[in-house]
Design an enzyme around this catalytic site. Structure first.
Site, PDB file in Angstrom:
ATOM      1  N   ASP A 114      -2.920  12.939  21.395  1.00 39.07           N
ATOM      2  CA  ASP A 114      -1.669  12.613  20.712  1.00 39.07           C
ATOM      3  C   ASP A 114      -1.652  13.167  19.293  1.00 39.07           C
ATOM      4  O   ASP A 114      -0.575  13.342  18.716  1.00 39.07           O
ATOM      5  CB  ASP A 114      -1.472  11.094  20.662  1.00 39.07           C
ATOM      6  N   GLN A 156       3.965   9.284   4.632  1.00 42.88           N
ATOM      7  CA  GLN A 156       5.242   9.271   3.929  1.00 42.88           C
ATOM      8  C   GLN A 156       5.950  10.617   3.909  1.00 42.88           C
ATOM      9  O   GLN A 156       7.173  10.664   3.965  1.00 42.88           O
ATOM     10  CB  GLN A 156       5.015   8.774   2.496  1.00 42.88           C
ATOM     11  N   ARG A 206      -6.936  18.136  24.080  1.00 37.89           N
ATOM     12  CA  ARG A 206      -5.567  17.634  24.192  1.00 37.89           C
ATOM     13  C   ARG A 206      -5.564  16.173  23.752  1.00 37.89           C
ATOM     14  O   ARG A 206      -6.424  15.384  24.136  1.00 37.89           O
ATOM     15  CB  ARG A 206      -5.083  17.766  25.630  1.00 37.89           C
ATOM     16  N   ASN A 248      -4.934   8.651   1.249  1.00 42.34           N
ATOM     17  CA  ASN A 248      -5.353   8.055   2.520  1.00 42.34           C
ATOM     18  C   ASN A 248      -5.724   9.099   3.569  1.00 42.34           C
ATOM     19  O   ASN A 248      -6.875   9.190   3.984  1.00 42.34           O
ATOM     20  CB  ASN A 248      -4.244   7.159   3.084  1.00 42.34           C
ATOM     21  N   ASP A 249      -4.728   9.866   4.017  1.00 45.26           N
ATOM     22  CA  ASP A 249      -4.993  10.741   5.150  1.00 45.26           C
ATOM     23  C   ASP A 249      -3.896  11.773   5.337  1.00 45.26           C
ATOM     24  O   ASP A 249      -2.809  11.668   4.754  1.00 45.26           O
ATOM     25  CB  ASP A 249      -5.135   9.926   6.450  1.00 45.26           C
ATOM     26  N   ASP A 275       0.822  -1.214   0.000  1.00 42.64           N
ATOM     27  CA  ASP A 275       0.000   0.000   0.000  1.00 42.64           C
ATOM     28  C   ASP A 275       0.854   1.262   0.000  1.00 42.64           C
ATOM     29  O   ASP A 275       0.486   2.263  -0.612  1.00 42.64           O
ATOM     30  CB  ASP A 275      -0.924   0.001   1.220  1.00 42.64           C
TER      31      ASP A 275
END
Length: 289
Positions: free
Chosen positions: A176, A246, A174, A146-147, A70
């Protein structure tokens, strides 16, 4: 003469056998081939010159064959984002939600394409723009399949974010990080962060907080025409914007990422339309006891 672009995943020893056979098959049928650098190194043939992936679209291929997983397909999708080139993605990895075509179906799918009998799935992309507060302007733009993810760096402390949709504040919290996902990307990082699975043909985007400090903060599905803004309001050390897992760039307090549906899309070539549920059963073992 039709042109085939070939993009390969690095460090896949089996490509030393696959690629020469693929080139021979294509050339016997009158195709010329253009390879990226990662593919050319497997041929050990000084007569075959690779090109950078970013330059492959300029060669105007009729079809791009993607050999890998992918991640390789996501890189190819961005390389051909501004074109109508269909991508035949062959799974050489382990999971492969997007690279559904197994190696054994490679030549049957190519033959079906030559005869006009292959299926094409159209997947929407997302436009992401990075607004830097220090510069007072948008400094980078991407089209993601994708995102896009805004998340903290290596230090194990949460950062502060605000999310707005169509100019309306959704929440300040708040966490991650925050994921903004396309329907295609709903089975990627979004799924691991307990976001919903969305059928690829649904016109929407998904906003998913990553490990939020408040239990009341939940993922939200918004219309595909929405304008989403994720703003960094406080960071413990480092925060990064990552595109399709990436490309990563640092973000600072006051920086924003603006997300909306892209005008571009990706065409995925299949031997037949497999459907999302077949993928979920085969990859995630849905229905097994």
């Amino acid at each position: 003469m039709p042109i085939a672009g070939i993009i390969s995943k690095p460090q896949k020893p089996e490509l030393e056998t696959i690629l020469p056979e693929l080139l021979a098959w294509l050339r016997e049928r009158g195709w010329s081939c253009v390879l990226d650098y990662e593919s050319a190194v497997y041929l050990h043939d000084g007569g075959v010159k690779g090109v950078a992936r970013a330059e492959m679209a300029e060669r105007r291929p009729d079809l791009a064959v993607v050999l890998g997983g992918d991640g390789t397909l996501l890189a190819a999708a961005r390389a051909f984002a501004h074109t109508d080139v269909p991508l035949l993605s062959v799974n050489l990895g382990s999971l492969g939600f997007l690279t559904e075509v197994p190696l054994g179906d490679l030549y049957a799918t190519l033959q079906a394409w030559c005869e006009g009998g292959a299926a094409i799935e159209v997947r929407s992309m997302m436009r992401a723009e990075l607004f830097c507060a220090g510069a007072g302007r948008v400094t980078r733009r991407w089209d993601a399949l994708n995102d896009v993810v805004v998340a903290k760096g290596t230090i194990a402390r949460m950062a502060d974010y605000s999310v707005s949709i169509d100019g309306q504040l959704v929440a300040e919290f708040r966490a991650d990080g925050v994921i903004v996902s396309t329907p295609t990307g709903s089975t990627a990082y979004n799924l691991a962060a307990d976001g919903p699975i969305v059928m690829p043909n649904v016109n929407c985007m998904v906003v998913t907080p990553i490990c939020p400090h408040l239990l009341t903060i939940r993922p939200i599905v918004v219309p595909g025409e929405s304008a989403i803004t994720v703003r960094v309001t406080g960071v413990p050390n480092e925060t990064y914007l990552t595109v399709d897992g990436q490309e990563a760039v640092p973000m600072h307090v006051g920086d924003e990422v603006h997300c909306c549906r892209s005008e571009y899309s990706v065409k995925l070539l299949r031997l037949k339309a497999n459907g999302l549920f077949n993928v979920l059963r085969s990859k995630l073992k849905w229905g097994e006891r």
